[in-house]
Scaffold this active site. Structure first.
Site, PDB file in Angstrom:
ATOM      1  N   CYS A 233      -2.461   9.000   2.986  1.00 36.99           N
ATOM      2  CA  CYS A 233      -2.197   8.405   1.221  1.00 36.99           C
ATOM      3  C   CYS A 233      -2.931   8.875   0.359  1.00 36.99           C
ATOM      4  O   CYS A 233      -2.819   9.313  -0.864  1.00 36.99           O
ATOM      5  CB  CYS A 233      -2.159   6.579   1.900  1.00 36.99           C
ATOM      6  SG  CYS A 233      -3.214   6.477   2.513  1.00 36.99           S
TER       7      CYS A 233
ATOM      8  N   GLU B 161       1.004  -0.999  -0.316  1.00 41.49           N
ATOM      9  CA  GLU B 161      -0.255   0.220   0.023  1.00 41.49           C
ATOM     10  C   GLU B 161       0.548   1.688  -0.124  1.00 41.49           C
ATOM     11  O   GLU B 161       1.617   1.570   1.104  1.00 41.49           O
ATOM     12  CB  GLU B 161      -1.112  -0.037   1.441  1.00 41.49           C
ATOM     13  CG  GLU B 161      -1.700  -1.109   1.172  1.00 41.49           C
ATOM     14  CD  GLU B 161      -2.747  -1.560   0.401  1.00 41.49           C
ATOM     15  OE1 GLU B 161      -2.823  -0.261   0.089  1.00 41.49           O
ATOM     16  OE2 GLU B 161      -2.618  -3.030   0.179  1.00 41.49           O
TER      17      GLU B 161
HETATM   18  P1  NDP Z   1       8.772   4.719   4.435  1.00 44.22           P
HETATM   19  O1  NDP Z   1       8.773   3.830   3.086  1.00 44.22           O
HETATM   20  O2  NDP Z   1       9.923   5.425   4.920  1.00 44.22           O
HETATM   21  O3  NDP Z   1       8.570   3.717   5.660  1.00 44.22           O
HETATM   22  C1  NDP Z   1       7.395   2.749   5.660  1.00 44.22           C
HETATM   23  C2  NDP Z   1       8.296   1.834   6.997  1.00 44.22           C
HETATM   24  O4  NDP Z   1       8.531   1.336   6.109  1.00 44.22           O
HETATM   25  C3  NDP Z   1       8.502   1.691   7.724  1.00 44.22           C
HETATM   26  O5  NDP Z   1       8.191   0.965   9.030  1.00 44.22           O
HETATM   27  C4  NDP Z   1      10.159   2.073   7.864  1.00 44.22           C
HETATM   28  O6  NDP Z   1      11.262   2.049   8.982  1.00 44.22           O
HETATM   29  C5  NDP Z   1      10.344   0.632   7.148  1.00 44.22           C
HETATM   30  N1  NDP Z   1      10.908   0.246   6.413  1.00 44.22           N
HETATM   31  C6  NDP Z   1      12.229   1.834   5.964  1.00 44.22           C
HETATM   32  N2  NDP Z   1      13.341   0.738   4.763  1.00 44.22           N
HETATM   33  C7  NDP Z   1      12.798  -0.129   5.131  1.00 44.22           C
HETATM   34  C8  NDP Z   1      13.600  -1.486   4.065  1.00 44.22           C
HETATM   35  N3  NDP Z   1      14.796  -1.608   3.354  1.00 44.22           N
HETATM   36  N4  NDP Z   1      13.077  -2.466   4.369  1.00 44.22           N
HETATM   37  C9  NDP Z   1      11.645  -2.723   5.119  1.00 44.22           C
HETATM   38  N5  NDP Z   1      11.095  -1.508   6.192  1.00 44.22           N
HETATM   39  C10 NDP Z   1      11.518  -0.086   5.593  1.00 44.22           C
HETATM   40  O7  NDP Z   1       7.178   5.369   4.623  1.00 44.22           O
HETATM   41  P2  NDP Z   1       7.469   7.054   5.346  1.00 44.22           P
HETATM   42  O8  NDP Z   1       7.127   6.275   7.187  1.00 44.22           O
HETATM   43  O9  NDP Z   1       7.818   7.701   5.231  1.00 44.22           O
HETATM   44  O10 NDP Z   1       5.438   6.881   5.425  1.00 44.22           O
HETATM   45  C11 NDP Z   1       4.746   8.030   3.822  1.00 44.22           C
HETATM   46  C12 NDP Z   1       4.428   7.044   3.109  1.00 44.22           C
HETATM   47  O11 NDP Z   1       3.890   5.949   3.453  1.00 44.22           O
HETATM   48  C13 NDP Z   1       4.383   7.786   2.108  1.00 44.22           C
HETATM   49  O12 NDP Z   1       4.930   7.667   0.674  1.00 44.22           O
HETATM   50  C14 NDP Z   1       2.159   7.868   2.245  1.00 44.22           C
HETATM   51  O13 NDP Z   1       1.681   8.172   0.862  1.00 44.22           O
HETATM   52  C15 NDP Z   1       2.272   6.335   2.386  1.00 44.22           C
HETATM   53  N6  NDP Z   1       1.609   5.489   2.793  1.00 44.22           N
HETATM   54  C16 NDP Z   1       0.711   4.994   1.899  1.00 44.22           C
HETATM   55  C17 NDP Z   1      -0.675   4.077   2.600  1.00 44.22           C
HETATM   56  C18 NDP Z   1      -1.737   3.775   1.758  1.00 44.22           C
HETATM   57  O14 NDP Z   1      -2.463   3.071   2.482  1.00 44.22           O
HETATM   58  N7  NDP Z   1      -1.229   3.225   0.835  1.00 44.22           N
HETATM   59  C19 NDP Z   1      -0.783   4.876   3.672  1.00 44.22           C
HETATM   60  C20 NDP Z   1      -0.089   5.434   4.674  1.00 44.22           C
HETATM   61  C21 NDP Z   1       1.084   5.839   4.236  1.00 44.22           C
HETATM   62  P3  NDP Z   1      11.473   3.570   9.495  1.00 44.22           P
HETATM   63  O15 NDP Z   1      10.700   4.005   9.732  1.00 44.22           O
HETATM   64  O16 NDP Z   1      12.101   3.044  10.959  1.00 44.22           O
HETATM   65  O17 NDP Z   1      13.048   3.699   8.842  1.00 44.22           O
END
Ligand code: NDP
Length: 511
Positions: free
Chosen positions: A268, A234
């Site tokens: 999102c 997502e």
């Molecule tokens: P990120 O993609 O930066 O992070 C998402 C999660 O992935 C966090 O828990 C992060 O950890 C973790 N993560 C980071 N690197 C890795 C890796 N290499 N492997 C596995 N996990 C990893 O997103 P954000 O937290 O910045 O959130 C914002 C984004 O989420 C926006 O693009 C938004 O559109 C999207 N989003 C989509 C939704 C949907 O339903 N379509 C709903 C809500 C948000 P850590 O933060 O600790 O680095």
């Protein structure tokens, strides 16, 4: 845990440290998955009815503890209290939905056996095992709970890895679940950064439910491909609102402001782009600018628009605005923070901002902004609006604003998105039965709804013989009878009805 390394969680309102959590490495993640797996073995053996009874108890615990949970959400996101409480309400709604609909949806489904009338066939939905849930920071309760509720209803254990910016709310989950009578260890939380997330994808989980950015989603899928672990992604969005000439402008203005500025635009499914038909464009834009200017923004419980989660996010949104203005966009409400003057702690709220004259050369046109910014563009007609709406690699949600609901639905059907609202924005998140997911750069798979529940189980197909014949007519050795039978079935299928039966019978008898 790697040599006692920790992550600090800071309040976006004033920068104070609100909590410290361990940074888990792969061995802690493996332990969490093993613990969840042991508990899941017991959980999966319970009937769906018993499982959803626990979900309704969890909903009740959340209802009772709504303020405590909202406090946790506020401590790490800084969002207004109304929005934190909305997270609790949306989660409760989903748990109640699964309580009501999961048992029927997950019960075995009879499948017609066609001409093999002496057989019985059915499909059962079985748990996957342990689901790894990786969540972003914008909705620390809802996004985790969406996956947890579906995974639990489906009979799985869960390991949640929240964003390093917002682990406080997620860390309440095991206790809330224990109070609802769920088995000890079934819901695990591992805290840490991206490396912890990657360790979870590399662990032996049976599925990864990832919500976050498109860039990280790609990495997750690449790693999951090594072990053929199924993923749902997502991802981000660049959602569009289309305002037609027959729209109720008063409603459209308020609804689009809400869809663009709720959670300070860090959603999102936030509206980021508005295409408004020329005939009403000037009036709509004037009213929307007035609405945006009247909103209270800041870092308190009772504002309308709260702060950006982090300095990085503040800068990302500001940079989009600066780039747009430098290339000719006009700001008609709000403002553009200057470069090289990062906001101090307690000063991280952006004014709700409306920009016009946006074009394809600007970052704000293509990239997800994820802030309280609406880009409004006047278009000739519905066709042009649809064309621009489709000029995005993302495809999450969209809204259409028109007094003619049928027309709104027709326009919505032509958009490449995972969902459409007509004269509404964001409210579908309050309806547990509606799935949420996108296409293109917005990812694939669904959270929520029966679709989200289905994805937390796999089908097991059953076929049982009921006649007990000494042999089936198509078994070895092949002889003339097998050929006759095949020809007979083909005739039956091709013609159907009585004449089909007659021809089939003749072929069976070799005539
Ligand atoms: P990120 O993609 O930066 O992070 C998402 C999660 O992935 C966090 O828990 C992060 O950890 C973790 N993560 C980071 N690197 C890795 C890796 N290499 N492997 C596995 N996990 C990893 O997103 P954000 O937290 O910045 O959130 C914002 C984004 O989420 C926006 O693009 C938004 O559109 C999207 N989003 C989509 C939704 C949907 O339903 N379509 C709903 C809500 C948000 P850590 O933060 O600790 O680095």
């Amino acid at each position: 845990m790697r040599e006692g390394r920790t992550i600090e969680v800071r309040s976006p309102r004033d920068g104070r440290v609100v909590a410290t959590f361990p940074l888990s490495g792969s061995s802690e993640v493996a332990t969490a998955v093993a613990t969840a797996r042991a508990a899941a073995a017991v959980w999966a053996s319970r009937s769906v009815l018993r499982r959803v009874e626990a979900l309704i108890r969890l909903a009740r615990v959340l209802e009772v503890e709504a303020d405590e949970v909202a406090d946790a959400i506020i401590s790490e996101t800084g969002k207004p209290r109304a929005e934190a409480l909305a997270e609790v309400a949306v989660s409760v709604e989903l748990l109640r939905y699964y309580h009501r609909y999961a048992p029927r949806h997950l019960s075995p489904r009879r499948v017609g056996t066609g001409w093999m009338f002496w057989k019985k066939a059915w499909v059962e939905r079985v748990p996957l095992g342990v689901v790894g849930v990786i969540t972003p920071w914008n909705y620390p309760l809802i996004i985790g709970m969406d996956a947890v509720a579906a995974a639990l209803a489906g009979g799985n254990g869960v390991v949640v890895k929240p964003s390093e910016l917002t682990p406080v709310t997620a860390s309440l989950l095991p206790d809330l679940c224990a109070r609802a009578g769920l088995p000890q260890g079934l819901v695990q939380v591992v805290t840490g950064d991206g490396s912890t997330g990657e360790a979870l994808v590399r662990s032996d989980v049976d599925k990864v439910s990832f919500t976050g950015s498109t860039a990280v989603g790609r990495k997750v899928m690449a790693v999951a491909a090594e072990t053929l672990t199924p993923v749902s992604l997502e991802l981000g969005g660049k959602d569009v609102a289309i305002v037609l000439e027959d729209a109720d402008l008063a409603r459209a203005v308020k609804g689009i402001a809400f869809g663009g500025f709720f959670n300070a635009g860090q959603t999102c499914i936030s509206i980021e782009r508005v295409y408004v038909v020329d005939a009403v464009a000037a009036e709509f834009t004037r009213r929307l600018a007035e609405e945006a200017s009247a909103l209270r923004y800041g870092v308190a419980d009772d504002v309308d628009v709260g702060p950006m989660i982090s300095a990085v996010q503040f800068e990302r949104v500001s940079a989009h605005l600066r780039d747009a203005v430098a290339k000719g966009a006009e700001v008609v409400a709000g403002g553009v923070p200057e470069a090289d003057s990062p906001p101090g702690e307690g000063d991280r709220a952006l004014a709700p901002t409306i920009v016009t004259r946006v074009d394809e050369t600007m970052e704000i046109f293509h990239e997800e902004t994820f802030g309280p910014v609406l880009a409004v563009t006047a278009v000739r007609d519905e066709e042009e609006a649809i064309r621009w709406a489709s000029a995005s690699a993302y495809g999450l949600f969209a809204s259409v604003w028109t007094e003619n609901r049928r027309r709104g639905v027709d326009v919505g059907r032509r958009l490449r998105t995972g969902g459409v609202c007509v004269n509404e924005s964001l409210a579908h998140a309050g309806i547990g039965g509606l799935p949420l997911g996108g296409v293109g750069d917005s990812g694939f798979g669904s959270r929520r709804g029966l679709e989200g529940l289905t994805e937390m189980t796999r089908p097991r197909a059953f076929l049982a013989d009921r006649a007990g014949l000494s042999r089936e007519p198509w078994w070895f050795p092949y002889d003339e009878r097998v050929e006759r039978l095949t020809r007979s079935v083909l005739a039956l299928r091709a013609r159907g009805g009585l004449s089909g039966l007659v021809v089939a019978a003749r072929r069976l008898l070799g005539r």
